[in-house]
Design a protein around this motif. Structure first.
Motif, PDB file in Angstrom:
ATOM      1  N   LEU A  92      31.774  33.270  41.449  1.00  0.00           N
ATOM      2  CA  LEU A  92      30.927  33.623  42.587  1.00  0.00           C
ATOM      3  C   LEU A  92      29.616  32.853  42.572  1.00  0.00           C
ATOM      4  CD1 LEU A  92      31.455  37.513  42.694  1.00  0.00           C
ATOM      5  CD2 LEU A  92      32.355  35.818  44.297  1.00  0.00           C
ATOM      6  N   ASN A  93      29.038  32.693  41.400  1.00  0.00           N
ATOM      7  CA  ASN A  93      27.780  31.941  41.293  1.00  0.00           C
ATOM      8  C   ASN A  93      27.967  30.494  41.730  1.00  0.00           C
ATOM      9  OD1 ASN A  93      26.389  34.172  40.347  1.00  0.00           O
ATOM     10  ND2 ASN A  93      26.672  33.654  38.179  1.00  0.00           N
ATOM     11  N   SER A  94      29.091  29.897  41.335  1.00  0.00           N
ATOM     12  CA  SER A  94      29.348  28.510  41.703  1.00  0.00           C
ATOM     13  C   SER A  94      29.609  28.373  43.208  1.00  0.00           C
ATOM     14  CB  SER A  94      30.545  27.966  40.911  1.00  0.00           C
ATOM     15  OG  SER A  94      30.735  26.595  41.165  1.00  0.00           O
ATOM     16  N   LEU A  95      30.345  29.329  43.776  1.00  0.00           N
ATOM     17  CA  LEU A  95      30.596  29.283  45.216  1.00  0.00           C
ATOM     18  C   LEU A  95      29.293  29.417  46.001  1.00  0.00           C
ATOM     19  CD1 LEU A  95      33.822  31.505  45.567  1.00  0.00           C
ATOM     20  CD2 LEU A  95      33.649  29.036  45.238  1.00  0.00           C
ATOM     21  N   ALA A  96      28.419  30.322  45.536  1.00  0.00           N
ATOM     22  CA  ALA A  96      27.139  30.512  46.220  1.00  0.00           C
ATOM     23  C   ALA A  96      26.256  29.269  46.102  1.00  0.00           C
ATOM     24  CB  ALA A  96      26.426  31.735  45.648  1.00  0.00           C
ATOM     25  N   LYS A  97      26.237  28.691  44.918  1.00  0.00           N
ATOM     26  CA  LYS A  97      25.371  27.521  44.685  1.00  0.00           C
ATOM     27  C   LYS A  97      25.727  26.366  45.609  1.00  0.00           C
ATOM     28  CE  LYS A  97      23.859  24.341  41.033  1.00  0.00           C
ATOM     29  NZ  LYS A  97      23.923  24.022  39.584  1.00  0.00           N
ATOM     30  N   TYR A  98      27.021  26.206  45.877  1.00  0.00           N
ATOM     31  CA  TYR A  98      27.455  25.056  46.678  1.00  0.00           C
ATOM     32  C   TYR A  98      27.828  25.446  48.112  1.00  0.00           C
ATOM     33  CZ  TYR A  98      27.219  22.597  42.316  1.00  0.00           C
ATOM     34  OH  TYR A  98      26.750  22.042  41.146  1.00  0.00           O
ATOM     35  N   GLY A  99      27.413  26.668  48.512  1.00  0.00           N
ATOM     36  CA  GLY A  99      27.553  27.067  49.904  1.00  0.00           C
ATOM     37  C   GLY A  99      28.988  27.161  50.396  1.00  0.00           C
ATOM     38  N   ILE A 100      29.888  27.631  49.535  1.00  0.00           N
ATOM     39  CA  ILE A 100      31.303  27.713  49.912  1.00  0.00           C
ATOM     40  C   ILE A 100      31.572  29.009  50.671  1.00  0.00           C
ATOM     41  CG2 ILE A 100      33.676  27.769  49.054  1.00  0.00           C
ATOM     42  CD1 ILE A 100      32.237  25.076  48.644  1.00  0.00           C
ATOM     43  N   ASN A 101      32.173  28.905  51.834  1.00  0.00           N
ATOM     44  CA  ASN A 101      32.569  30.056  52.637  1.00  0.00           C
ATOM     45  C   ASN A 101      33.871  30.637  52.076  1.00  0.00           C
ATOM     46  OD1 ASN A 101      32.881  31.917  54.766  1.00  0.00           O
ATOM     47  ND2 ASN A 101      34.045  30.433  55.968  1.00  0.00           N
ATOM     48  N   PHE A 102      33.861  31.920  51.716  1.00  0.00           N
ATOM     49  CA  PHE A 102      35.050  32.495  51.092  1.00  0.00           C
ATOM     50  C   PHE A 102      35.221  33.955  51.472  1.00  0.00           C
ATOM     51  CE2 PHE A 102      31.707  33.829  48.255  1.00  0.00           C
ATOM     52  CZ  PHE A 102      32.129  35.058  47.764  1.00  0.00           C
ATOM     53  N   GLN A 103      36.424  34.444  51.281  1.00  0.00           N
ATOM     54  CA  GLN A 103      36.738  35.867  51.349  1.00  0.00           C
ATOM     55  C   GLN A 103      37.421  36.258  50.051  1.00  0.00           C
ATOM     56  OE1 GLN A 103      38.594  35.831  55.639  1.00  0.00           O
ATOM     57  NE2 GLN A 103      38.197  37.964  55.076  1.00  0.00           N
ATOM     58  N   MET A 104      37.070  37.439  49.544  1.00  0.00           N
ATOM     59  CA  MET A 104      37.664  37.900  48.290  1.00  0.00           C
ATOM     60  C   MET A 104      38.779  38.902  48.549  1.00  0.00           C
ATOM     61  SD  MET A 104      36.056  39.931  44.999  1.00  0.00           S
ATOM     62  CE  MET A 104      34.955  38.635  44.449  1.00  0.00           C
ATOM     63  N   TYR A 105      39.885  38.712  47.825  1.00  0.00           N
ATOM     64  CA  TYR A 105      40.970  39.690  47.783  1.00  0.00           C
ATOM     65  C   TYR A 105      41.065  40.169  46.347  1.00  0.00           C
ATOM     66  CZ  TYR A 105      45.610  41.787  48.251  1.00  0.00           C
ATOM     67  OH  TYR A 105      46.672  42.667  48.252  1.00  0.00           O
ATOM     68  N   ASP A 106      40.720  41.447  46.097  1.00  0.00           N
ATOM     69  CA  ASP A 106      40.698  41.954  44.723  1.00  0.00           C
ATOM     70  C   ASP A 106      41.696  43.080  44.518  1.00  0.00           C
ATOM     71  OD1 ASP A 106      39.509  44.026  46.065  1.00  0.00           O
ATOM     72  OD2 ASP A 106      37.660  44.067  44.862  1.00  0.00           O
ATOM     73  N   ASN A 107      42.760  43.083  45.326  1.00  0.00           N
ATOM     74  CA  ASN A 107      43.750  44.161  45.255  1.00  0.00           C
ATOM     75  C   ASN A 107      45.036  43.728  44.551  1.00  0.00           C
ATOM     76  OD1 ASN A 107      44.208  46.895  45.825  1.00  0.00           O
ATOM     77  ND2 ASN A 107      45.464  46.394  47.612  1.00  0.00           N
ATOM     78  N   VAL A 108      44.956  42.699  43.720  1.00  0.00           N
ATOM     79  CA  VAL A 108      46.135  42.257  42.975  1.00  0.00           C
ATOM     80  C   VAL A 108      46.559  43.344  41.991  1.00  0.00           C
ATOM     81  CG1 VAL A 108      46.987  40.603  41.265  1.00  0.00           C
ATOM     82  CG2 VAL A 108      45.651  39.799  43.214  1.00  0.00           C
ATOM     83  N   ARG A 109      47.839  43.574  41.895  1.00  0.00           N
ATOM     84  CA  ARG A 109      48.384  44.576  40.977  1.00  0.00           C
ATOM     85  C   ARG A 109      48.730  43.920  39.651  1.00  0.00           C
ATOM     86  NH1 ARG A 109      53.204  47.448  39.370  1.00  0.00           N
ATOM     87  NH2 ARG A 109      53.059  49.702  39.758  1.00  0.00           N
ATOM     88  N   VAL A 110      48.319  44.557  38.550  1.00  0.00           N
ATOM     89  CA  VAL A 110      48.727  44.085  37.228  1.00  0.00           C
ATOM     90  C   VAL A 110      50.227  44.313  37.098  1.00  0.00           C
ATOM     91  CG1 VAL A 110      48.446  44.348  34.741  1.00  0.00           C
ATOM     92  CG2 VAL A 110      46.464  44.572  36.255  1.00  0.00           C
ATOM     93  N   GLU A 111      50.986  43.279  36.757  1.00  0.00           N
ATOM     94  CA  GLU A 111      52.445  43.257  36.842  1.00  0.00           C
ATOM     95  C   GLU A 111      52.847  43.490  38.308  1.00  0.00           C
ATOM     96  OE1 GLU A 111      54.176  42.176  34.406  1.00  0.00           O
ATOM     97  OE2 GLU A 111      52.692  42.364  32.818  1.00  0.00           O
ATOM     98  N   PRO A 112      52.718  42.459  39.148  1.00  0.00           N
ATOM     99  CA  PRO A 112      52.898  42.625  40.593  1.00  0.00           C
ATOM    100  C   PRO A 112      54.316  43.002  40.993  1.00  0.00           C
ATOM    101  CG  PRO A 112      52.598  40.304  40.023  1.00  0.00           C
ATOM    102  CD  PRO A 112      52.325  41.094  38.785  1.00  0.00           C
ATOM    103  N   THR A 113      54.418  43.590  42.175  1.00  0.00           N
ATOM    104  CA  THR A 113      55.697  43.968  42.763  1.00  0.00           C
ATOM    105  C   THR A 113      55.913  43.170  44.045  1.00  0.00           C
ATOM    106  OG1 THR A 113      54.738  45.705  44.143  1.00  0.00           O
ATOM    107  CG2 THR A 113      55.389  46.323  41.898  1.00  0.00           C
ATOM    108  N   ASP A 114      57.105  43.303  44.609  1.00  0.00           N
ATOM    109  CA  ASP A 114      57.343  42.649  45.895  1.00  0.00           C
ATOM    110  C   ASP A 114      56.346  43.147  46.938  1.00  0.00           C
ATOM    111  OD1 ASP A 114      58.725  45.075  45.490  1.00  0.00           O
ATOM    112  OD2 ASP A 114      60.165  44.661  47.066  1.00  0.00           O
ATOM    113  N   GLN A 115      56.035  44.446  46.907  1.00  0.00           N
ATOM    114  CA  GLN A 115      55.092  44.978  47.896  1.00  0.00           C
ATOM    115  C   GLN A 115      53.683  44.447  47.678  1.00  0.00           C
ATOM    116  OE1 GLN A 115      55.833  46.857  50.729  1.00  0.00           O
ATOM    117  NE2 GLN A 115      53.759  46.117  51.141  1.00  0.00           N
TER     118      GLN A 115
END
Length: 465
Positions: A92-115
């Motif tokens: 996040l610090n690096s993205l902010a420093k270089y003005g990168i436009n981003f969206q965060m997805y933090d809903n990844v499941r540990v040991e993911p499923t098809d859903q």
């Protein structure tokens, strides 16, 4: 003319006799294998890996990388736990420093499923991103690979790219967006490979997507990110490295795998053991033997944790092209059929058998079984892991490697077999049934196996010590 040919032949013989004796170059694994005469088997292999950048603090360069790529809309993918930890903050610090436009997805499941894959894919499709950054372990990186693939191929059905026989296993022909992977565990090697693994809940087995096209553009290996890993996560991640190295080194040779593809796009990512993968597998195995116990026991041992981070990538280069076999094939139903087991140090709200644990619990039984084929490789692996083989008989290679692995796991307080994580003999038919669809990997076992063989392997893995 004849004299000239004789001189040339004599020189070639002298060169052969004076061949390099350097240990890194003269082992059998670096010799060109002979072409077999087994009918329609493959005759070639290819190496596909991500670009890799290594160094303490190198995460700070990600913002510049995205600038260099001309990325205008970036998807940053991680999980709930990591989103509050230093690795994500560094990104996040690096993205902010270089003005990168981003969206965060933090809903990844540990040991993911098809859903959970489908949820991330929906986010990616809506976001219309032109680059991706995955910060996490194999679950995060694999989820991001899938999101990138299906957002780049929006009309494809989910099963189109899933491995056969569960899915259609179609080759990936669409161009994908750049993906930068930042691994925070030292295990999966997902930053180097074109493989994404998930639990297919309907069948209660793991499967995945395997294509060189989905491998990350760049893997950022920053050893600072491993310093916050708890003990059991270090251990289970390390067991994945161990089995990646062992399985790829002992896998069926690439030129014994069939059928030979009619088009190179159909050559599988997992091709069988080969002279280049062998080098990386053995190098990773030596690092595991030297550093894994240290990395688990002392979180302040920066040398050990940094080396295991590298070993994960090295083994990834090896197995990402050679493949794995029975330990991994059998691990998928072990994870998929989990009952109530919740491992120490994993902050999750669901039952879970960590991938590295599910793989390593069958390793003694598996390698005792496979050592009938290429026993010299099994014996070499045992020696690297600490066995004294000076008086060993080649026919005992499997038992020696199995005993070496049991001692290694006992020293690291690993659960005493499948029974310790909730399975019993009554579960063996379901475990076998869940293994049978894993032909992509089980067919790379050097020794073919029947359903009865698989049943015996699961039974032998119920208790280790």
């Amino acid at each position: 003319m004849a004299a000239g040919r004789e001189r040339a032949a004599r020189l070639l013989r002298q060169l052969q006799r004076a061949a390099c004796r350097c240990p890194s170059h003269c082992h059998t694994y670096s010799q060109v294998p002979e072409r077999p005469t087994l009918g329609n088997t493959d005759y070639a292999f290819e190496m596909a890996i991500s670009n890799i950048r290594y160094g303490e603090g190198v995460t700070k360069e990600i913002g510049m990388d995205l600038q260099n790529l001309g990325a205008g809309r970036v998807c940053l993918m991680t999980d709930k736990n990591l989103s509050q930890l230093p690795p994500v903050n560094a990104v996040l610090n690096s993205l902010a420093k270089y003005g990168i436009n981003f969206q965060m997805y933090d809903n990844v499941r540990v040991e993911p499923t098809d859903q959970s894959f489908l949820d991330a894919i929906t986010f990616a499709k809506k976001g219309k991103f032109d680059a991706y950054v995955a910060v996490g372990g194999g679950s995060v990186i694999d989820t991001c690979k899938a999101a990138n693939l299906y957002a780049s191929s929006p009309t494809s059905d989910f099963l189109d790219y899933v491995n056969a026989p569960i899915g259609k296993g179609k080759p990936v022909t669409v161009p994908l967006k750049p993906l930068i992977a930042v691994p925070t565990t030292a295990g999966t090697g997902s930053e180097t490979t074109g493989v994404a693994i998930f639990d297919f809940k309907e069948l209660k087995v793991k499967t995945g997507i395997a294509s060189r096209a989905i491998k990350p553009t760049l893997g950022i290996i920053d050893p600072l990110h491993t310093l916050s890993m708890p003990e059991r996560i270090v251990a289970n991640s390390g067991f994945d490295v161990l089995c990646h190295a062992l399985e790829s080194y002992t896998a069926l040779p690439y030129n014994m795998r069939g059928p030979c593809p009619s088009n190179p796009i159909n050559r599988p990512a997992y091709q069988g053991s080969n002279p280049i993968s062998d080098v990386w597998a053995l190098h990773a195995l030596r690092i595991v033997a030297k550093y894994l116990k240290r990395a688990i026991r002392n979180p302040e041992d920066r040398e050990a944790r940094a080396n295991m981070h590298l070993a994960s990538a090295f083994a990834g280069i090896g197995f990402g092209n050679a493949g794995v076999h029975l330990c991994h094939g059998m691990s998928y139903p072990i994870s998929g059929l989990v009952k109530t087991y919740k491992p120490k140090d994993y902050n999750v709200d669901h039952s879970l058998v960590p991938h590295g644990l599910s793989v390593v619990l069958t390793s003694p039984a598996v390698f005792a079984f496979t050592a009938q084929i290429r026993p010299e490789r099994h014996l070499e692996a045992a020696e690297i892991l600490g066995a004294d083989i000076r008086t060993a008989r080649i026919k005992d290679a499997g038992f020696i490697l199995a005993d070496t692995l049991r001692k290694f796991l006992f020293d690291l307080n690993v659960d005493d077999g499948l029974a310790a994580i909730g399975y019993s003999k009554a579960d063996i038919p379901a475990l076998v049934k869940g293994t049978l669809p894993q032909e992509r990997v089980t067919k790379l076992s050097p020794r073919p196996q029947t359903e009865e063989d698989l049943s015996a392997l699961f039974e032998a893995s119920m208790k280790l010590y």
